[in-house]
Design an enzyme around this catalytic site. Structure first.
Site, PDB file in Angstrom:
ATOM      1  N   GLU A  35      -0.307   9.744  -6.182  1.00  0.00           N
ATOM      2  CA  GLU A  35       0.551   9.130  -4.652  1.00  0.00           C
ATOM      3  C   GLU A  35       1.519   9.548  -4.846  1.00  0.00           C
ATOM      4  O   GLU A  35       2.560  10.282  -4.834  1.00  0.00           O
ATOM      5  CB  GLU A  35       0.696   8.075  -5.369  1.00  0.00           C
ATOM      6  CG  GLU A  35       0.488   6.688  -5.395  1.00  0.00           C
ATOM      7  CD  GLU A  35      -1.152   6.905  -4.862  1.00  0.00           C
ATOM      8  OE1 GLU A  35      -1.569   6.855  -3.707  1.00  0.00           O
ATOM      9  OE2 GLU A  35      -1.933   5.750  -5.963  1.00  0.00           O
ATOM     10  N   HIS A  36       1.575  10.015  -2.606  1.00  0.00           N
ATOM     11  CA  HIS A  36       2.156  10.470  -2.156  1.00  0.00           C
ATOM     12  C   HIS A  36       2.649  12.162  -2.064  1.00  0.00           C
ATOM     13  O   HIS A  36       3.626  12.653  -2.113  1.00  0.00           O
ATOM     14  CB  HIS A  36       3.711   8.861  -2.673  1.00  0.00           C
ATOM     15  CG  HIS A  36       3.785   8.191  -1.579  1.00  0.00           C
ATOM     16  ND1 HIS A  36       3.486   7.689  -0.431  1.00  0.00           N
ATOM     17  CD2 HIS A  36       4.051   6.767  -2.633  1.00  0.00           C
ATOM     18  CE1 HIS A  36       3.892   6.650   0.061  1.00  0.00           C
ATOM     19  NE2 HIS A  36       3.325   6.227  -1.239  1.00  0.00           N
ATOM     20  N   GLY A 122      -4.434  -4.593   3.661  1.00  0.00           N
ATOM     21  CA  GLY A 122      -3.328  -4.747   2.780  1.00  0.00           C
ATOM     22  C   GLY A 122      -2.908  -4.847   0.962  1.00  0.00           C
ATOM     23  O   GLY A 122      -1.772  -4.647   0.460  1.00  0.00           O
ATOM     24  N   GLY A 124      -4.267  -2.286  -0.810  1.00  0.00           N
ATOM     25  CA  GLY A 124      -3.820  -0.721  -1.155  1.00  0.00           C
ATOM     26  C   GLY A 124      -5.006   0.160  -0.915  1.00  0.00           C
ATOM     27  O   GLY A 124      -5.034   1.038  -1.680  1.00  0.00           O
ATOM     28  N   LEU A 125      -6.309  -0.533  -0.499  1.00  0.00           N
ATOM     29  CA  LEU A 125      -7.356   0.130  -1.162  1.00  0.00           C
ATOM     30  C   LEU A 125      -8.044   0.801  -0.226  1.00  0.00           C
ATOM     31  O   LEU A 125      -9.062   1.804   0.353  1.00  0.00           O
ATOM     32  CB  LEU A 125      -8.480  -0.785  -0.742  1.00  0.00           C
ATOM     33  CG  LEU A 125      -8.331  -1.613  -2.580  1.00  0.00           C
ATOM     34  CD1 LEU A 125      -9.620  -2.669  -2.421  1.00  0.00           C
ATOM     35  CD2 LEU A 125      -9.564  -0.476  -3.602  1.00  0.00           C
ATOM     36  N   SER A 127      -8.167  -0.220   3.769  1.00  0.00           N
ATOM     37  CA  SER A 127      -8.643  -0.946   5.058  1.00  0.00           C
ATOM     38  C   SER A 127      -8.671   0.228   6.016  1.00  0.00           C
ATOM     39  O   SER A 127      -9.701   0.150   7.293  1.00  0.00           O
ATOM     40  CB  SER A 127      -8.650  -2.418   4.728  1.00  0.00           C
ATOM     41  OG  SER A 127      -7.609  -2.442   4.742  1.00  0.00           O
ATOM     42  N   GLU A 160      -4.298   7.386  13.223  1.00  0.00           N
ATOM     43  CA  GLU A 160      -2.983   6.079  12.329  1.00  0.00           C
ATOM     44  C   GLU A 160      -0.930   6.642  12.458  1.00  0.00           C
ATOM     45  O   GLU A 160      -0.999   6.636  13.009  1.00  0.00           O
ATOM     46  CB  GLU A 160      -2.877   6.451  11.289  1.00  0.00           C
ATOM     47  CG  GLU A 160      -2.452   5.693   9.966  1.00  0.00           C
ATOM     48  CD  GLU A 160      -3.025   4.648   9.656  1.00  0.00           C
ATOM     49  OE1 GLU A 160      -4.610   4.207   9.720  1.00  0.00           O
ATOM     50  OE2 GLU A 160      -2.627   3.633   8.813  1.00  0.00           O
ATOM     51  N   ASP A 172      -6.781   9.033   2.666  1.00  0.00           N
ATOM     52  CA  ASP A 172      -7.590   7.721   2.653  1.00  0.00           C
ATOM     53  C   ASP A 172      -8.685   8.131   3.338  1.00  0.00           C
ATOM     54  O   ASP A 172     -10.066   7.659   3.426  1.00  0.00           O
ATOM     55  CB  ASP A 172      -6.555   6.781   3.156  1.00  0.00           C
ATOM     56  CG  ASP A 172      -5.015   6.627   2.078  1.00  0.00           C
ATOM     57  OD1 ASP A 172      -5.294   6.779   1.225  1.00  0.00           O
ATOM     58  OD2 ASP A 172      -4.528   5.290   2.596  1.00  0.00           O
ATOM     59  N   TYR A 222       7.164   4.159   4.214  1.00  0.00           N
ATOM     60  CA  TYR A 222       6.683   4.827   4.498  1.00  0.00           C
ATOM     61  C   TYR A 222       7.126   6.221   4.730  1.00  0.00           C
ATOM     62  O   TYR A 222       7.143   7.057   4.700  1.00  0.00           O
ATOM     63  CB  TYR A 222       4.810   4.488   4.426  1.00  0.00           C
ATOM     64  CG  TYR A 222       3.580   6.408   4.308  1.00  0.00           C
ATOM     65  CD1 TYR A 222       3.170   5.900   2.855  1.00  0.00           C
ATOM     66  CD2 TYR A 222       4.011   6.734   5.015  1.00  0.00           C
ATOM     67  CE1 TYR A 222       2.323   6.620   3.160  1.00  0.00           C
ATOM     68  CE2 TYR A 222       2.884   7.914   4.670  1.00  0.00           C
ATOM     69  CZ  TYR A 222       1.929   7.856   3.589  1.00  0.00           C
ATOM     70  OH  TYR A 222       1.402   8.808   3.542  1.00  0.00           O
TER      71      TYR A 222
HETATM   72  C1  GLA Z   1      -1.222   5.858   2.256  1.00  0.00           C
HETATM   73  C2  GLA Z   1      -1.730   6.327   3.225  1.00  0.00           C
HETATM   74  C3  GLA Z   1      -1.696   7.561   1.945  1.00  0.00           C
HETATM   75  C4  GLA Z   1      -0.989   8.574   1.111  1.00  0.00           C
HETATM   76  C5  GLA Z   1      -1.190   7.033   0.627  1.00  0.00           C
HETATM   77  C6  GLA Z   1       0.209   7.016  -0.731  1.00  0.00           C
HETATM   78  O1  GLA Z   1      -2.183   5.552   1.184  1.00  0.00           O
HETATM   79  O2  GLA Z   1      -2.527   6.612   4.091  1.00  0.00           O
HETATM   80  O3  GLA Z   1      -1.818   8.579   2.749  1.00  0.00           O
HETATM   81  O4  GLA Z   1      -0.077   8.696   1.473  1.00  0.00           O
HETATM   82  O5  GLA Z   1      -0.407   5.892   0.518  1.00  0.00           O
HETATM   83  O6  GLA Z   1      -0.133   8.017  -2.133  1.00  0.00           O
END
Ligand code: GLA
Length: 386
Positions: A35-36, A122, A124-125, A127, A160, A172, A222
């Site tokens: 993640e990140h 919103g 975390g999947l 969309s 984006e 994503d 973010y």
């Molecule tokens: C969001 C961003 C991704 C990624 C995640 C965290 O989903 O769109 O690019 O950075 O957060 O891992």
């Protein structure tokens, strides 16, 4: 929440615009670990899942644009002559894609598009990536641009970044466009090399617990985190020019220059460097079939996101920490950008029923909410369904 199936989308399209040229189905994604790390050019381990955005699309003979967001019950009308950011926000996901195709010098036609689905917004999947990637995929085919899926993922990311204003990484749209049934994708976000990692364990379920917290600060926080990582890289690079991103740095590099870092930036960088390492550890464990190690790494990720990267929230902490202590749970952590959304849990199939009951109590007693729990299947990426 978006909740329209493909039939609802087709019907709405036909009622409003006539017969569609194509229907596209674009999946949401989960991320097991990493993640990140994508915007730090490291490794991630996502997969496309059986939650979709459906898009009905038809090309027009003029320069007009008409969009319909079914689940919002809102429409948008515009023109290719003036593609600019809309205050309504949601049209920007489509306008940004058009704008990026145009940046490539491609000849665009007007388009009508209706969309809806069951990827919870919103949560975390992702969309948004499913929508952008699905629209880019449909237009690419219908307008005959001949771009491949990886190029479409990159285009969706740029859309984006530049149109929606979130400096997100590639994970994503890549996962949504490139997903395969029963496979995770081990992606190197620097050179975009990837490998499909089988995940066919019938005895393990991937379960999402939705905190039902939706925070608008996700985008702004973010971007702040991303800038902090870049500040950290600048310090490290001033000593070691070969460090171009946090992916190139070790915890020893970081420690060696600790006095130059603010405690906050130090924490952010330490999290990212450790997380990148955890993805590699997790992949090696998966290859051996050792899901205990993978689960333990996921638990560490949660702690890192909560205390180092600081993108969790009390609800996510309650969901992850109580799940981690339950029998039959191999690992649990918050997933995605943070500040709300879901936890991802690896649960033994035999323990699924007791997990759902136990988490139901946690939701009701500790969060004061009804449980929202999704069991996910890993599925193929964006495709035409008619
Ligand atoms: C969001 C961003 C991704 C990624 C995640 C965290 O989903 O769109 O690019 O950075 O957060 O891992």
């Amino acid at each position: 929440m978006i909740k329209s199936g493909s039939e609802g989308v087709v019907n709405a399209f036909r009622e409003n615009y006539g017969k569609e040229d194509a229907m596209v189905r674009s999946p949401g994604r989960v991320n097991l670990i990493g993640e990140h790390t994508d915007h730090n050019l490291g490794f991630v381990l996502p997969a496309a899942v059986d939650k979709y955005i459906h898009l009905a699309i038809r090309l027009r003979d003029d320069r007009g644009l008409r969009f319909l967001a079914l689940d919002k019950g809102e429409g948008f009308a515009g023109s290719l002559e003036e593609i600019r950011s809309s205050k309504a926000q949601w049209p920007n996901y489509l306008l940004g894609v058009l704008s990026e195709f145009r940046e490539l010098g491609l000849e665009l036609r007007g388009v009508d598009c209706a969309f809806g689905g069951d990827v919870p917004i919103g949560c975390g999947l992702s969309s948004s990536a499913a929508l952008e990637g699905g629209f880019a995929f449909g237009l690419n085919e219908l307008m005959g641009f001949g771009m491949d899926r990886v190029a479409l993922a990159q285009l969706s990311q740029r859309s984006e970044n530049r149109f929606v204003g979130v400096n997100c990484g590639i994970m994503d749209p890549f996962a949504s466009l490139m997903g395969r049934a029963k496979k995770l994708i081990r992606l190197d976000c620097r050179d975009l090399s990837y490998e499909y990692v089988p995940f066919e364990r019938e005895d393990i379920r991937i379960v999402l617990c939705d905190s039902q917290v939706r925070r608008s600060l996700t985008g702004s926080e973010y971007n702040i985190r991303r800038a902090q990582c870049e500040q950290g890289v600048a310090i490290l690079r001033s000593h070691t020019p070969s460090i171009q991103s946090l992916r190139d740095a070790s915890l020893e590099d970081l420690e060696a220059h600790r006095p130059e870092f603010s405690p906050e930036i130090f924490r952010r960088c330490a999290y990212v460097i450790a997380e990148n390492q955890r993805v590699l550890t997790a992949c090696a464990a998966l290859e051996r079939g050792d899901l205990k190690v993978l689960g333990a790494a996921m638990n560490e990720t949660h702690a890192g996101l909560a205390h180092g990267y600081e993108v969790s929230c009390p609800e996510l902490d309650v969901l992850a920490e109580t799940a981690q202590a339950m029998p039959g749970v191999l690992g649990s952590r918050m997933m995605g950008a943070g500040f709300g959304g879901c936890t991802i849990n690896l649960v033994e199939a035999e323990a699924l029923a007791s997990f759902e009951t136990g988490m139901g109590e946690v939701y009701r007693n500790r969060l004061g909410k009804e449980p929202v729990i999704h069991v996910c299947k890993l599925r193929g990426g964006t495709e035409f369904i008619g």
